[in-house]
Design a protein around this motif. Structure first.
Motif, PDB file in Angstrom:
ATOM      1  N   GLU A  98      17.935  72.821  38.467  1.00 36.77           N
ATOM      2  CA  GLU A  98      18.926  72.991  39.534  1.00 36.77           C
ATOM      3  C   GLU A  98      20.341  72.795  39.016  1.00 36.77           C
ATOM      4  N   ASP A 140      13.510  70.490  40.030  1.00 37.81           N
ATOM      5  CA  ASP A 140      14.558  69.941  40.895  1.00 37.81           C
ATOM      6  C   ASP A 140      14.618  68.447  40.592  1.00 37.81           C
ATOM      7  N   ILE A 152      16.439  65.967  41.700  1.00 35.93           N
ATOM      8  CA  ILE A 152      16.343  65.205  42.960  1.00 35.93           C
ATOM      9  C   ILE A 152      16.356  66.235  44.089  1.00 35.93           C
ATOM     10  N   ASP A 153      15.218  66.420  44.722  1.00 35.03           N
ATOM     11  CA  ASP A 153      15.183  67.255  45.926  1.00 35.03           C
ATOM     12  C   ASP A 153      15.394  66.312  47.104  1.00 35.03           C
ATOM     13  N   GLY A 154      16.393  66.638  47.916  1.00 33.41           N
ATOM     14  CA  GLY A 154      16.778  65.692  48.974  1.00 33.41           C
ATOM     15  C   GLY A 154      17.976  64.873  48.508  1.00 33.41           C
ATOM     16  N   THR A 155      18.880  65.523  47.794  1.00 30.63           N
ATOM     17  CA  THR A 155      20.030  64.811  47.227  1.00 30.63           C
ATOM     18  C   THR A 155      20.872  64.122  48.304  1.00 30.63           C
ATOM     19  N   PHE A 181      18.018  73.424  56.443  1.00 28.65           N
ATOM     20  CA  PHE A 181      19.241  74.210  56.583  1.00 28.65           C
ATOM     21  C   PHE A 181      19.936  74.306  55.231  1.00 28.65           C
ATOM     22  N   TYR A 214      23.388  75.135  52.681  1.00 26.80           N
ATOM     23  CA  TYR A 214      24.693  74.480  52.590  1.00 26.80           C
ATOM     24  C   TYR A 214      25.830  75.395  53.040  1.00 26.80           C
ATOM     25  N   ARG A 224      13.470  67.863  60.592  1.00 28.79           N
ATOM     26  CA  ARG A 224      14.339  68.224  59.481  1.00 28.79           C
ATOM     27  C   ARG A 224      14.384  66.985  58.581  1.00 28.79           C
ATOM     28  N   GLY A 240      14.741  66.934  55.102  1.00 27.57           N
ATOM     29  CA  GLY A 240      15.814  66.982  54.128  1.00 27.57           C
ATOM     30  C   GLY A 240      15.366  67.117  52.691  1.00 27.57           C
ATOM     31  N   ALA A 241      14.107  67.424  52.458  1.00 30.31           N
ATOM     32  CA  ALA A 241      13.615  67.681  51.097  1.00 30.31           C
ATOM     33  C   ALA A 241      12.491  68.713  51.192  1.00 30.31           C
ATOM     34  N   ALA A 242      12.790  69.921  50.744  1.00 26.60           N
ATOM     35  CA  ALA A 242      11.842  71.034  50.909  1.00 26.60           C
ATOM     36  C   ALA A 242      10.505  70.752  50.232  1.00 26.60           C
ATOM     37  N   GLU A 269      11.865  77.933  55.993  1.00 28.89           N
ATOM     38  CA  GLU A 269      13.293  77.854  55.676  1.00 28.89           C
ATOM     39  C   GLU A 269      13.709  79.152  55.006  1.00 28.89           C
ATOM     40  N   ASP A 306      13.487  74.403  44.635  1.00 30.83           N
ATOM     41  CA  ASP A 306      13.137  73.729  45.893  1.00 30.83           C
ATOM     42  C   ASP A 306      11.672  73.959  46.250  1.00 30.83           C
TER      43      ASP A 306
END
Ligand code: IPD
Length: 288
Positions: free
Chosen positions: A68, A84, A86-89, A172, A174, A198, A200-202, A219, A226
């Motif tokens: 990423e 990734d 950190i997924d859910g940064t 969602f 960015y 939601r 926050g981490a796919a 999504e 992701d």
């Protein structure tokens, strides 16, 4: 071979997960931003990706790498690791616990080009959730597993409730214009389902589909890192993973759902306009 690749994915993702969780300062600072002021990078995103890149280069020197934060390095084996760090940064930034390290290895249709989810084959993957002590993994044809403090077990996704009883996760992007489109879809979908989440981490949303913690996740605009590992975990658990039109999932859309629910959700999403032409899905809001 896919089982060996799964072991590599699990080992490196665990190492990065340990770095990320043990090294989280009380107050995480934003190191830089990418596609928009809300699309942030922390120092730990960069450190985690560096660990993954170094470790994978050591144990799989012939393979390529797509991360990423650092972009694409083609390899010589035809395989590419898609990570990734950190997924859910944003959760990580705020001290919310839903973040993960996601590591997958894919065979790309064109080994010299940047791997594309619409045409790649994911061979193995791991999603490590350090806060929960959960390691999700899958090997193509070898099933999906969850390892936690109670041990390791195979995952079988439930076949699913009817749409009106479905708990549906989403996310969602960015880009502000994409968010406006996504909000309009949510407004049309929400009255017809049990509820929406939601997280926050796919990657964790996809693993939740595999475990039946949600019935579905959709999504638009996801990036390869992701979805790579989590989509394989969901599919190997028996969930159906496609785009909004029922073809291969990718940035233009991902719908992962319990088997019997999937066709009904696809129809509801189409009615809600989820697959309508909108903001360009091919933009690179990444470090590549
Ligand atoms: C994001 C998360 C989020 C999803 C966004 C992704 P990041 O990844 O997975 O849940 O809704 O589309 O970009 O930026 O935290 O790696």
């Amino acid at each position: 071979m896919n089982e060996e690749l799964r072991e590599v994915a699990v080992a490196v993702a665990l190492a990065a997960g340990e770095l990320v969780s043990a090294g989280r300062p009380d107050r995480v600072e934003v190191a830089s931003t990418k596609s928009s002021p809300t699309d942030v990078v922390t120092a730990m995103d960069t450190a985690s990706e560096q660990l993954l890149r170094t470790e994978l280069a050591r144990v799989r020197p012939e393979d390529g790498f797509l991360g990423e934060e650092g972009g694409h390095r083609p390899g010589r084996s035809g395989l590419t690791w898609v990570v990734d760090p950190i997924d859910g940064t944003v959760n990580y930034l705020y001290g919310l616990r839903a973040y993960a390290v996601s590591v997958a290895v894919v065979r790309a249709a064109d080994p010299a080009a940047r791997p594309d989810p619409a045409t790649w084959t994911v061979l193995a993957g791991a999603v490590v959730d350090p806060s929960q002590g959960e390691t999700w993994s899958a090997a193509l044809g070898g099933g999906a597993r969850l390892t936690d403090a109670r041990g390791t077990r195979a995952l079988t996704a439930p076949t699913g409730p009817e749409l009106g009883q479905a708990l549906v996760a989403t996310g969602f992007g960015y880009d502000a214009r994409r968010r406006a489109e996504q909000a309009a879809v949510v407004a049309r979908l929400l009255p017809g389902v049990r509820d929406l989440r939601r997280v926050g981490a796919a990657s964790l949303d996809l693993c939740s589909v595999a475990a039946g913690r949600v019935d579905a996740y959709y999504e638009r605009g996801l990036k390869p890192w992701d979805l790579a590992a989590g989509a394989l975990v969901a599919a190997e658990a028996g969930a159906v993973v496609t785009d909004f039109a029922g073809a291969a999932a990718g940035g233009h859309g991902l719908v992962a759902a319990a088997r019997d629910l999937h066709p009904h959700l696809l129809r509801a999403l189409a009615d809600a306009g989820a697959g309508d032409p909108g903001v360009d899905d091919t933009g690179t809001d990444d470090g590549a």
